[in-house]
Design a protein around this motif. Sequence first.
Motif, PDB file in Angstrom:
ATOM      1  N   ILE A  45       0.842  -1.214   0.000  1.00 34.94           N
ATOM      2  CA  ILE A  45       0.000   0.000   0.000  1.00 34.94           C
ATOM      3  C   ILE A  45       0.872   1.257   0.000  1.00 34.94           C
ATOM      4  O   ILE A  45       0.628   2.214  -0.743  1.00 34.94           O
ATOM      5  N   ALA A  46       1.910   1.240   0.818  1.00 35.25           N
ATOM      6  CA  ALA A  46       2.775   2.425   0.912  1.00 35.25           C
ATOM      7  C   ALA A  46       3.492   2.690  -0.415  1.00 35.25           C
ATOM      8  O   ALA A  46       3.690   3.845  -0.799  1.00 35.25           O
ATOM      9  N   GLU A  47       3.859   1.627  -1.137  1.00 30.96           N
ATOM     10  CA  GLU A  47       4.508   1.821  -2.456  1.00 30.96           C
ATOM     11  C   GLU A  47       3.501   2.424  -3.449  1.00 30.96           C
ATOM     12  O   GLU A  47       3.856   3.257  -4.281  1.00 30.96           O
ATOM     13  N   GLU A  48       2.228   1.994  -3.333  1.00 27.11           N
ATOM     14  CA  GLU A  48       1.211   2.574  -4.233  1.00 27.11           C
ATOM     15  C   GLU A  48       1.019   4.055  -3.927  1.00 27.11           C
ATOM     16  O   GLU A  48       0.916   4.889  -4.823  1.00 27.11           O
ATOM     17  N   ILE A  49       0.996   4.375  -2.631  1.00 27.75           N
ATOM     18  CA  ILE A  49       0.849   5.791  -2.244  1.00 27.75           C
ATOM     19  C   ILE A  49       2.073   6.569  -2.733  1.00 27.75           C
ATOM     20  O   ILE A  49       1.959   7.687  -3.231  1.00 27.75           O
ATOM     21  N   ARG A  50       3.254   5.951  -2.626  1.00 26.53           N
ATOM     22  CA  ARG A  50       4.495   6.601  -3.097  1.00 26.53           C
ATOM     23  C   ARG A  50       4.372   7.010  -4.572  1.00 26.53           C
ATOM     24  O   ARG A  50       4.675   8.141  -4.937  1.00 26.53           O
ATOM     25  N   ASN A  51       3.894   6.075  -5.401  1.00 28.98           N
ATOM     26  CA  ASN A  51       3.771   6.387  -6.829  1.00 28.98           C
ATOM     27  C   ASN A  51       2.829   7.560  -7.043  1.00 28.98           C
ATOM     28  O   ASN A  51       3.069   8.426  -7.881  1.00 28.98           O
ATOM     29  N   MET A  52       1.740   7.575  -6.246  1.00 26.75           N
ATOM     30  CA  MET A  52       0.754   8.652  -6.351  1.00 26.75           C
ATOM     31  C   MET A  52       1.404  10.006  -6.010  1.00 26.75           C
ATOM     32  O   MET A  52       1.270  10.974  -6.726  1.00 26.75           O
ATOM     33  N   ILE A  53       2.150  10.023  -4.898  1.00 19.75           N
ATOM     34  CA  ILE A  53       2.697  11.314  -4.420  1.00 19.75           C
ATOM     35  C   ILE A  53       3.815  11.824  -5.321  1.00 19.75           C
ATOM     36  O   ILE A  53       3.907  13.022  -5.571  1.00 19.75           O
ATOM     37  N   LEU A  54       4.687  10.919  -5.769  1.00 19.18           N
ATOM     38  CA  LEU A  54       5.892  11.398  -6.457  1.00 19.18           C
ATOM     39  C   LEU A  54       5.676  11.608  -7.955  1.00 19.18           C
ATOM     40  O   LEU A  54       6.526  12.196  -8.619  1.00 19.18           O
ATOM     41  N   ASP A  55       4.531  11.156  -8.470  1.00 22.44           N
ATOM     42  CA  ASP A  55       4.234  11.305  -9.893  1.00 22.44           C
ATOM     43  C   ASP A  55       4.232  12.784 -10.282  1.00 22.44           C
ATOM     44  O   ASP A  55       3.413  13.576  -9.797  1.00 22.44           O
ATOM     45  N   ASP A 153      10.367  13.712 -10.822  1.00 23.76           N
ATOM     46  CA  ASP A 153       9.818  13.406  -9.493  1.00 23.76           C
ATOM     47  C   ASP A 153       9.287  14.721  -8.912  1.00 23.76           C
ATOM     48  O   ASP A 153      10.003  15.721  -8.871  1.00 23.76           O
ATOM     49  N   ARG A 154       8.007  14.700  -8.461  1.00 23.48           N
ATOM     50  CA  ARG A 154       7.351  15.934  -7.997  1.00 23.48           C
ATOM     51  C   ARG A 154       8.139  16.673  -6.915  1.00 23.48           C
ATOM     52  O   ARG A 154       8.182  17.901  -6.894  1.00 23.48           O
ATOM     53  N   MET A 155       8.742  15.938  -5.997  1.00 22.23           N
ATOM     54  CA  MET A 155       9.446  16.595  -4.900  1.00 22.23           C
ATOM     55  C   MET A 155      10.844  17.053  -5.357  1.00 22.23           C
ATOM     56  O   MET A 155      11.241  18.182  -5.138  1.00 22.23           O
ATOM     57  N   GLU A 156      11.545  16.137  -6.021  1.00 23.41           N
ATOM     58  CA  GLU A 156      12.925  16.464  -6.408  1.00 23.41           C
ATOM     59  C   GLU A 156      12.992  17.632  -7.373  1.00 23.41           C
ATOM     60  O   GLU A 156      13.945  18.396  -7.368  1.00 23.41           O
ATOM     61  N   GLU A 158      11.270  20.266  -7.343  1.00 22.13           N
ATOM     62  CA  GLU A 158      10.915  21.560  -6.736  1.00 22.13           C
ATOM     63  C   GLU A 158      12.079  22.554  -6.904  1.00 22.13           C
ATOM     64  O   GLU A 158      13.209  22.152  -7.223  1.00 22.13           O
ATOM     65  N   THR A 159      11.790  23.825  -6.644  1.00 21.24           N
ATOM     66  CA  THR A 159      12.799  24.884  -6.837  1.00 21.24           C
ATOM     67  C   THR A 159      13.947  24.789  -5.818  1.00 21.24           C
ATOM     68  O   THR A 159      13.784  24.173  -4.753  1.00 21.24           O
ATOM     69  N   ASP A 160      15.052  25.445  -6.131  1.00 20.70           N
ATOM     70  CA  ASP A 160      16.173  25.514  -5.181  1.00 20.70           C
ATOM     71  C   ASP A 160      15.699  26.137  -3.869  1.00 20.70           C
ATOM     72  O   ASP A 160      16.084  25.694  -2.788  1.00 20.70           O
ATOM     73  N   HIS A 161      14.853  27.167  -3.984  1.00 19.99           N
ATOM     74  CA  HIS A 161      14.355  27.856  -2.791  1.00 19.99           C
ATOM     75  C   HIS A 161      13.659  26.857  -1.846  1.00 19.99           C
ATOM     76  O   HIS A 161      13.892  26.857  -0.633  1.00 19.99           O
ATOM     77  N   PHE A 162      12.828  25.998  -2.418  1.00 19.82           N
ATOM     78  CA  PHE A 162      12.122  24.967  -1.645  1.00 19.82           C
ATOM     79  C   PHE A 162      13.144  24.054  -0.941  1.00 19.82           C
ATOM     80  O   PHE A 162      13.055  23.804   0.266  1.00 19.82           O
ATOM     81  N   HIS A 163      14.132  23.590  -1.693  1.00 22.32           N
ATOM     82  CA  HIS A 163      15.083  22.633  -1.114  1.00 22.32           C
ATOM     83  C   HIS A 163      15.975  23.285  -0.057  1.00 22.32           C
ATOM     84  O   HIS A 163      16.385  22.628   0.899  1.00 22.32           O
ATOM     85  N   ILE A 164      16.224  24.575  -0.195  1.00 22.00           N
ATOM     86  CA  ILE A 164      17.022  25.262   0.832  1.00 22.00           C
ATOM     87  C   ILE A 164      16.197  25.408   2.112  1.00 22.00           C
ATOM     88  O   ILE A 164      16.692  25.222   3.223  1.00 22.00           O
ATOM     89  N   MET A 165      14.881  25.704   1.949  1.00 23.84           N
ATOM     90  CA  MET A 165      14.013  25.770   3.138  1.00 23.84           C
ATOM     91  C   MET A 165      14.001  24.427   3.859  1.00 23.84           C
ATOM     92  O   MET A 165      14.066  24.351   5.085  1.00 23.84           O
ATOM     93  N   VAL A 166      13.911  23.351   3.070  1.00 22.27           N
ATOM     94  CA  VAL A 166      13.893  22.004   3.656  1.00 22.27           C
ATOM     95  C   VAL A 166      15.215  21.735   4.391  1.00 22.27           C
ATOM     96  O   VAL A 166      15.221  21.225   5.518  1.00 22.27           O
ATOM     97  N   TYR A 167      16.309  22.128   3.760  1.00 19.50           N
ATOM     98  CA  TYR A 167      17.633  21.913   4.375  1.00 19.50           C
ATOM     99  C   TYR A 167      17.741  22.664   5.708  1.00 19.50           C
ATOM    100  O   TYR A 167      18.156  22.100   6.726  1.00 19.50           O
ATOM    101  N   ASN A 168      17.313  23.928   5.706  1.00 21.33           N
ATOM    102  CA  ASN A 168      17.371  24.702   6.950  1.00 21.33           C
ATOM    103  C   ASN A 168      16.474  24.077   8.014  1.00 21.33           C
ATOM    104  O   ASN A 168      16.813  24.055   9.200  1.00 21.33           O
ATOM    105  N   ALA A 169      15.329  23.535   7.565  1.00 19.58           N
ATOM    106  CA  ALA A 169      14.423  22.875   8.508  1.00 19.58           C
ATOM    107  C   ALA A 169      15.097  21.652   9.129  1.00 19.58           C
ATOM    108  O   ALA A 169      15.038  21.450  10.348  1.00 19.58           O
ATOM    109  N   PHE A 170      15.770  20.858   8.309  1.00 21.97           N
ATOM    110  CA  PHE A 170      16.466  19.675   8.852  1.00 21.97           C
ATOM    111  C   PHE A 170      17.494  20.101   9.903  1.00 21.97           C
ATOM    112  O   PHE A 170      17.637  19.456  10.941  1.00 21.97           O
TER     113      PHE A 170
END
Length: 208
Positions: A45-55, A153-156, A158-170
């Motif tokens: 189920i989680a792999e099916e959800i993965r395909n849905m989200i990352l499409d 990939d929908r997440m990958e 994303e813009t540099d700005h998005f990924h920098i926000m994520v990095y700072n959050a981590f």
Amino acid sequence: MAGTFITFEGCEGVGKTTQAKLLKQYLDDTLQDSIFTREPGGTKIAEEIRNMILDGNSNISPIVEAYLFAAARADHILNLVLPALEQNKIVICDRYIDSSLAYQGVGRGLGFETVLKINEFACSCCMPDCTIFINMDPRNSWRKQKGKVITGDRMEDETDHFHIMVYNAFKEISQKYSDRFINIDPTEDKELTSRSIIEKLISRGLIK
Ligand code: TYD
């Protein structure tokens, strides 16, 4: 809870999966009973959800995205992670709740507390014994250095700005939960990075 739960976190293309697999290899070589799994995914189920989200063609609102990651997580925890921990195994998981806090909470702007609340239900109170944070700026990731940029990939994608926000959050999350986190500055020599992770896990008494 028996067993040991170790998660890997960080931005895209920084070698998280490579390091998680090198740890799995070490545990196999030293006859320590372990499994390697990943999020989103790990169960049917989680792999099916993965395909849905990352499409890359899906259009998903942030709150739905957060619930989908949490739903995949709930299935994965109940059907794979908890049973393995009950059998006293070491579970290595490539991404977990901290990815939701960083990507959905901060990157998508849903807020840390909202995403934490959703995930407290999804995780069945199962928090990692230790989280390895591969601390590398996504603008200089190994993947970028190799020139790979667009992935579909929908997440990958994303813009540099998005990924920098994520990095700072981590970075913030790793300070907030500093007892649970191990911060790793990766080197180009992946075996060297792996040895440093293994030594730190041994010194915490989490592996042998
Ligand atoms: P994946 O291809 O596994 O990326 P990586 O190899 O970098 O881990 O895709 C997982 C993507 O999903 C990644 O971009 C991070 C994102 N993600 C979230 O946004 N929230 C989450 O809770 C999880 C687990 C992952």
